[in-house]
Scaffold this active site. Structure first.
Site, short mmCIF file in Angstrom:
data_model
loop_
_atom_site.label_atom_id
_atom_site.label_comp_id
_atom_site.label_asym_id
_atom_site.label_seq_id
_atom_site.Cartn_x
_atom_site.Cartn_y
_atom_site.Cartn_z
N ASN A 9 -1.82 0.05 -1.54
CA ASN A 9 -0.98 -0.75 -1.13
C ASN A 9 0.24 -0.45 -1.02
OD1 ASN A 9 0.31 -3.01 0.32
ND2 ASN A 9 -0.07 -4.37 -1.63
N TRP A 10 0.88 0.30 0.05
CA TRP A 10 2.11 0.92 0.13
C TRP A 10 3.16 -0.18 0.16
CZ3 TRP A 10 1.93 5.41 4.19
CH2 TRP A 10 0.79 6.42 3.72
N LYS A 11 2.72 -1.51 0.30
CA LYS A 11 3.97 -2.65 0.76
C LYS A 11 5.02 -2.20 1.62
CE LYS A 11 2.88 -4.10 -4.22
NZ LYS A 11 3.56 -4.78 -5.33
N HIS A 96 -2.10 -12.02 -0.67
CA HIS A 96 -1.35 -11.13 -1.63
C HIS A 96 -0.61 -12.18 -2.31
CE1 HIS A 96 1.12 -8.10 -3.87
NE2 HIS A 96 0.13 -7.20 -3.96
N GLU A 98 2.70 -11.50 -3.38
CA GLU A 98 3.88 -11.64 -2.63
C GLU A 98 3.81 -12.59 -1.35
OE1 GLU A 98 4.59 -7.32 -4.49
OE2 GLU A 98 4.39 -7.36 -2.39
N GLU A 168 -5.16 -10.35 -9.37
CA GLU A 168 -3.96 -9.54 -9.58
C GLU A 168 -3.06 -10.67 -10.16
OE1 GLU A 168 -2.11 -8.50 -5.87
OE2 GLU A 168 -1.96 -10.69 -5.39
N GLY A 174 4.12 -5.46 -10.09
CA GLY A 174 5.27 -4.65 -10.14
C GLY A 174 6.24 -4.98 -11.39
N SER A 217 -0.18 -3.44 -11.80
CA SER A 217 0.44 -2.10 -12.57
C SER A 217 -0.51 -1.26 -13.14
CB SER A 217 1.42 -2.80 -13.90
OG SER A 217 2.49 -3.28 -13.24
N GLY A 238 -0.31 -0.44 -6.30
CA GLY A 238 0.56 -0.70 -5.60
C GLY A 238 1.63 0.40 -5.71
N GLY A 239 2.69 0.43 -6.55
CA GLY A 239 3.52 1.48 -6.53
C GLY A 239 3.01 2.92 -7.05
#
Length: 268
Positions: A9-11, A96, A98, A168, A174, A217, A238-239
């Site tokens: 997931n590049w967000k 998600h 967020e 999640e 994050g 994470s 994610g990151g």
């Protein structure tokens, strides 16, 4: 046997240049595992065309980060699941943390989006999880059950078999914090148990075929331990998915943890 899946997931990250550079580096590594684990990347909407073309015939799927609950109409700023299907997407994230926290998407709204994704013939990836306050007050199970029940009420239990659940924990998104393997194992087990106890006789079969993945994470350093857990069928990354070496190592950890080895043909 449930086939493991890894989703990046590049967000809200990327650029035409950065996406090209990332794909050039990461695709050779991911191709090693494409027949043994499912792989997908979810770029921001403006880059779907570019990433679709970069993926080409690699066997790595394209995903989207959200979809409207509406098929079409006067909904400025929304993107429908049918549009995503036409773009070549296979997976769509819904709910998600967020989106729930920053954009006030309720469980009812998430359920409606899940329905629209299914109706378009795509695979919804339903994200569920608790905040730190909810965990510390021992409400993790209750919160997740409510999030799941909203979707079951909307589409029916049988339709859950056509989706993926991503656990999640909000407090680990994050933040660099990761739930312990024991915490992850317990929640994944509870998710399957909730589905199994949700109604008809077939519910136990659904709970066993349903893929439940972990997001929070995940890094190269902890991926193998997390993916080795019996009820963890992969990861929502994610990151780390924005770093070719890291994401490639995580993919290798999933393949190894699942007892799957890339063939010599694939490696070459």
């Amino acid at each position: 046997m449930r086939k493991p899946i890894l989703i990046g997931n590049w967000k809200m990250n990327g650029s035409l240049h950065a996406n090209q550079a990332l794909m050039v580096r990461v695709l050779p590594r991911l191709r090693m595992f494409r027949k043994t684990i499912d792989l997908a990347v979810c770029p921001p909407f403006p880059y779907l065309f570019q990433v679709r073309d970069l993926l080409g015939y690699t066997g790595i799927a394209l995903g989207a980060q959200n979809a409207s609950s509406f098929v079409s109409g006067a909904y400025t700023g929304e993107v429908s699941a049918t549009m995503l299907q036409e773009m070549g997407c296979r997976y769509v994230l819904v709910g998600h943390s967020e989106r729930r926290a920053l954009f006030a998407e309720s469980s009812l709204e998430v359920a409606a989006r899940y329905r629209s994704v299914l109706a378009a013939g795509l695979t919804p990836v339903l994200c569920v999880g608790e905040t730190l306050a909810e965990r510390e007050s021992n409400q993790t199970g209750l919160v997740i059950e409510r999030q799941l029940q909203a979707v079951i009420d909307e589409v029916g239990l049988a339709a859950m078999a056509n989706g993926i659940i991503a656990y999640e924990p909000v407090w680990a998104i994050g933040t660099g914090k990761t739930a312990t393997p024991k915490q992850v194992a317990r929640v994944h087990q509870e998710i399957r148990l909730f589905i199994a106890n949700s109604a008809p006789e077939a519910s136990d079969d659904i709970s066993q075929q349903l893929r439940v993945i972990y997001g929070g994470s995940v890094k190269a350093a902890n991926a193998f331990e997390l993916f080795s857990l019996a009820d963890v069928d992969g990861g929502l990354i994610g990151g780390a998915s924005l770093h070719a070496d890291e994401f490639g190592t995580i993919a290798g950890a999933l393949a190894e943890a699942s007892g799957l080895v890339a063939s010599e043909c694939e490696i070459n």
